[in-house]
Structure formats: C-alpha cells, structure tokens
Design an enzyme around this catalytic site. Structure first.
Site, PDB file in Angstrom:
ATOM      1  N   PHE A 194       0.854  -1.195   0.000  1.00  0.00           N
ATOM      2  CA  PHE A 194       0.000   0.000   0.000  1.00  0.00           C
ATOM      3  C   PHE A 194       0.885   1.238   0.000  1.00  0.00           C
ATOM      4  O   PHE A 194       1.790   1.354   0.829  1.00  0.00           O
ATOM      5  CB  PHE A 194      -0.928   0.014   1.223  1.00  0.00           C
ATOM      6  N   ASP A 227       9.154   2.595   0.987  1.00  0.00           N
ATOM      7  CA  ASP A 227       8.022   3.347   1.512  1.00  0.00           C
ATOM      8  C   ASP A 227       7.995   3.111   3.020  1.00  0.00           C
ATOM      9  O   ASP A 227       7.546   2.067   3.487  1.00  0.00           O
ATOM     10  CB  ASP A 227       6.735   2.866   0.844  1.00  0.00           C
ATOM     11  N   LYS A 287       3.162  10.141   8.059  1.00  0.00           N
ATOM     12  CA  LYS A 287       2.507   9.674   9.285  1.00  0.00           C
ATOM     13  C   LYS A 287       3.174  10.224  10.550  1.00  0.00           C
ATOM     14  O   LYS A 287       2.967  11.382  10.886  1.00  0.00           O
ATOM     15  CB  LYS A 287       2.453   8.141   9.296  1.00  0.00           C
TER      16      LYS A 287
HETATM   17  C1  LIG Z   1       3.054   2.292   3.702  1.00  0.00           C
HETATM   18  C2  LIG Z   1       2.121   3.414   3.396  1.00  0.00           C
HETATM   19  N1  LIG Z   1       2.392   4.233   2.366  1.00  0.00           N
HETATM   20  C3  LIG Z   1       1.604   5.276   2.067  1.00  0.00           C
HETATM   21  C4  LIG Z   1       0.466   5.547   2.785  1.00  0.00           C
HETATM   22  C5  LIG Z   1      -0.397   6.717   2.408  1.00  0.00           C
HETATM   23  O1  LIG Z   1      -0.201   7.752   3.294  1.00  0.00           O
HETATM   24  P1  LIG Z   1      -1.239   8.978   3.321  1.00  0.00           P
HETATM   25  O2  LIG Z   1      -2.557   8.404   3.734  1.00  0.00           O
HETATM   26  O3  LIG Z   1      -0.656   9.948   4.297  1.00  0.00           O
HETATM   27  O4  LIG Z   1      -1.292   9.516   1.933  1.00  0.00           O
HETATM   28  C6  LIG Z   1       0.143   4.710   3.869  1.00  0.00           C
HETATM   29  C7  LIG Z   1      -1.089   4.956   4.645  1.00  0.00           C
HETATM   30  O5  LIG Z   1      -1.606   4.103   5.307  1.00  0.00           O
HETATM   31  C8  LIG Z   1       0.987   3.627   4.185  1.00  0.00           C
HETATM   32  O6  LIG Z   1       0.720   2.807   5.206  1.00  0.00           O
END
Ligand SMILES: Cc1ncc(COP(=O)(O)O)c(C=O)c1O
Length: 400
Positions: free
Chosen positions: A136, A221, A250
């Site tokens: 994700f 990520d 986050k």
């Molecule tokens: C690993 C990862 N990348 C990206 C995101 C997306 O982040 P945002 O919701 O701040 O756009 C998330 C959100 O849960 C995530 O867990």
C-alpha cells in the site's frame, strides 16, 4: 452548533464509514468522546500519533511557530523546513529532502523522481516500476496503481502504465520480472496495510542486489514503518540494506500533516526547478512540529522504549490468546503489531475492532483477518495493561 455522527452522513462524501462515537479530546494515550466516555488509544491515528495526543513538545512548537509565521509557499524557504531537512539528512543515508503533505505525496514524488532519473540517464525505455502484491502506497492514481491491491485502484479509468507486481518475499518472481528496463522497485520494509507482514532478511538483501544489477532505484516506503515505529528511526536501519529513495510521513508530524521524500544528492539532481512541487510542502507550522517530534523520537530512550513496549504487547497478547484461542499468529516489529485471527474468526477483524471500542479501547485492522496495534511510541505501561484488559473483555464477549 451540535453535530453528531448522523450529521456526518448528511454532509460528508461517503468514502469513509467512521465509528459511531465522535472523539473530542485526547491526552497522551487516552481519548474521550462527546459523551465523556474514555478510550485507551492503540490506533494512534493509524501509526501517526507517535507521541500520543497533545504532547507538550508538539503543542509548544506549534504555538510558538503559530505566533511567528504560518505559510510562505515555496517561492520562499523557511527556517523550520531547512532545520528539519538538516536533521533528517544527518540521521539517515539521505543528502536531500523534498517536503510534501502526506504519505501518498511523498511516494508520488519518489516515483516521479525515479522515472525522471531513468529518463535522463538511460532513456525512455527504462520506465518499468515493480512493486508487491498487498503493498500500500497511498491513494493518488500513481501510488494506488503501484500499490498491490486492485480493489483500491480499479474503477477509475485508465491507469498509469509500466507498473508490475510480484509477491512479497518471492525473490525468484522479482528476478524473473527485472531487466535493464526496470526503473525502480518500490516496497514497504514491512507491509502494514497488507496484514503486518515482515520481509525475510535475505529477501530485502536480494532486492537490493537485483536493483544494483539492473541499475534500478530501490524505493522504501517507510510511511508507516518510519520515524521510530519499528524501534529505529527508520526500519531500513535494522535491515542492513540502504534504499536510494525513502518516503516518510505519518509519525513524522506526530499528527500534523507532513510527508517527505529523502534521497541522495546525485539522484535528487534530476528534479530540477519546476519539475515538481507543492504549495504547502515544507510549510513552517508542519516543519516546526516535525522538528520537535524528531527531537523526542530520535533518542535511545524512546527507540529502546519501543522495543520494551513491543515485548510487553506481544507477551500480553500471547496470554490473551492462551485463554481464548483467537489468534494464529502474533507478529510485527516495534509498535506495529498484527494479530492474525485463527480460522474460526477469519474475516472478522472488524468485529473485534467494534467490540474493543465498546469496551473503551481503540484498535485497528489490517485487512479482514488481522487486528493491528499502532499505539503511541511512548504509551505508558499502565495504559498498555489497561487497554489490553479492555481488549480481553471485548474478546470474551465476542467469543462467549
Ligand atoms: C506504507 C504506506 N504508504 C503510504 C500511505 C499513504 O499515506 P497517506 O494516507 O498519508 O497519503 C500509507 C497509509 O496508510 C501507508 O501505510
């Protein structure tokens, strides 16, 4: 004006279906709703509130900056942004920082940078991005397409192209996909939303070697795993593998929206003036708060405390499991913990979340069958014990 959960349905786009109660106040790892009911917070805003609610360091940074300067745009730089970038580069492999406002935006910048780097250095053929099923990466159309969950990316028309997926922890499958056409591999160093799935140590090393072999960039990520969540500032620091680009968000702002993309000077060069940008990226309020969060989180006390809390959580969850037999696996790293439900409760993680909320503890799910815990990195021991006692009550009611 009195608003309720029913008002939500009247005025909001229905893409979320939030809990029945509306939280109105938080302090540390406790939250209170409109009725004054108290909850222990094991959700932490989905791995965001790394210092709990209203930590004095964050409140002070925000109010101090709020009385000085709120916003400038990137036509002008600002001191908090430069200070934060300096701290992030001093503490990691990175030499350059791009600020965004969310995880998706940090990943979007990472993907665009990788494509531009490949185009400049090798030509238009080198455009393939490989990512992993169940991964994700956010909800922009590029990041959601790179994410490995078609349920999130389907139904919006033609997708960005040259994106392939292979199974996480399957190095042979990755090798079979890779070639000189590969521009970048994007991965979470522990899949969060996909079910709290750790990579095998050999897998991560193998991914790095394949990227080196085919001149591809490795993008980590760390939106969920980063900023102390797994017990080091970033998860890569415990894996013996260094990415070329890293996305963080986050917990970076502890609850104030901010994201960042970190990379080396040689790669960063390819985003020349005008190639990418954001009105709010590097906003002084966000950067001042993130700097304050950094100063608290990036200490032995907090990072080692994460490991101690991980132990406590896993031990107590195992005890709950001995009494009720609900989990088939308790896993994760640091304070990103997943408890996978056994066959009898498969697909019912949300029932556990709802029952837990009724008993006064906020938890998360990761997929249909994993209950996820991502509390504050500094949650007091007594809150862990109280929250898990409430969770056990919910379990007992649910399983009878
Ligand atoms: C690993 C990862 N990348 C990206 C995101 C997306 O982040 P945002 O919701 O701040 O756009 C998330 C959100 O849960 C995530 O867990």
């Amino acid at each position: 004006m009195k608003v309720t959960r029913a008002t939500f349905n009247d005025v909001m786009v229905p893409n979320y279906n939030p809990a029945k109660m509306i939280p109105v106040k938080g302090e540390g790892s406790r939250v209170w709703d409109q009725e004054g009911k108290e909850y222990v917070d094991f959700a932490g805003g989905i791995a965001v509130n790394c210092l709990g609610h209203c930590h004095p360091a964050m409140v002070n940074a925000l109010t101090e900056q709020g009385n000085k300067l709120w916003h400038l745009s990137n036509v002008f730089t600002n001191e908090p942004a430069i200070r934060l970038a300096k701290k992030l580069t001093d503490a990691t492999f990175a030499e350059r920082v791009y600020f965004a406002n969310s995880g998706a935006e940090a990943n979007e910048a990472a993907l665009k940078l990788a494509r531009r780097w490949a185009l400049d250095k090798f030509g238009a053929e080198k455009d393939q991005i490989i990512a992993f099923t169940k991964g994700f990466h956010g909800r922009t159309f590029f990041t959601v397409t790179v994410g490995g969950q078609p349920a999130y990316s389907d139904g919006f028309g033609p997708k960005p192209g040259a994106i392939e997926h292979v199974d996480y922890n399957d190095l042979a499958a990755l090798e079979a996909q890779m070639s000189e056409r590969t521009c970048a591999v994007m991965m979470e160093p522990l899949q969060g939303e996909g079910g709290v799935i750790s990579p095998d140590a050999d897998f991560v090393k193998g991914v790095r070697e394949l990227c080196d072999k085919y001149n591809a960039l490795l993008i980590f990520d760390e939106v969920q795993t980063g900023f102390g969540r797994t017990g080091s500032l970033y998860a890569y620091q415990q894996l013996g593998v260094t990415p070329d680009i890293l996305a963080t968000a986050k917990a970076l702002g502890g609850g104030f929206p901010i994201g960042a993309m970190l990379t080396t000077a040689a790669i960063a060069e390819h985003l020349k003036p005008g190639t990418h940008g954001s009105t709010y990226g590097g906003n002084p309020l966000a950067c001042a708060v993130a700097e304050a969060v950094f100063d608290v989180v990036n200490t032995d006390e907090v990072l080692q405390g994460v490991k101690a809390r991980e132990e406590l959580f896993k031990t107590k969850l195992a005890e709950i499991n001995e009494r009720h037999g609900i989990f088939k696996d308790i896993r994760g790293q640091g304070l990103l913990i997943g408890a996978e439900l056994s066959e009898a409760y498969e697909g019912k993680a949300r029932d556990f979340l709802n029952a837990a909320a009724d008993e006064g503890v906020m938890v998360l799910v990761a997929g249909l069958s994993v209950v996820r815990f991502t509390p504050s990195l500094i949650i007091p021991e007594e809150d862990v014990l109280e929250g898990l006692a409430r969770f056990e009550k919910a379990v007992a009611k649910l399983v009878g």
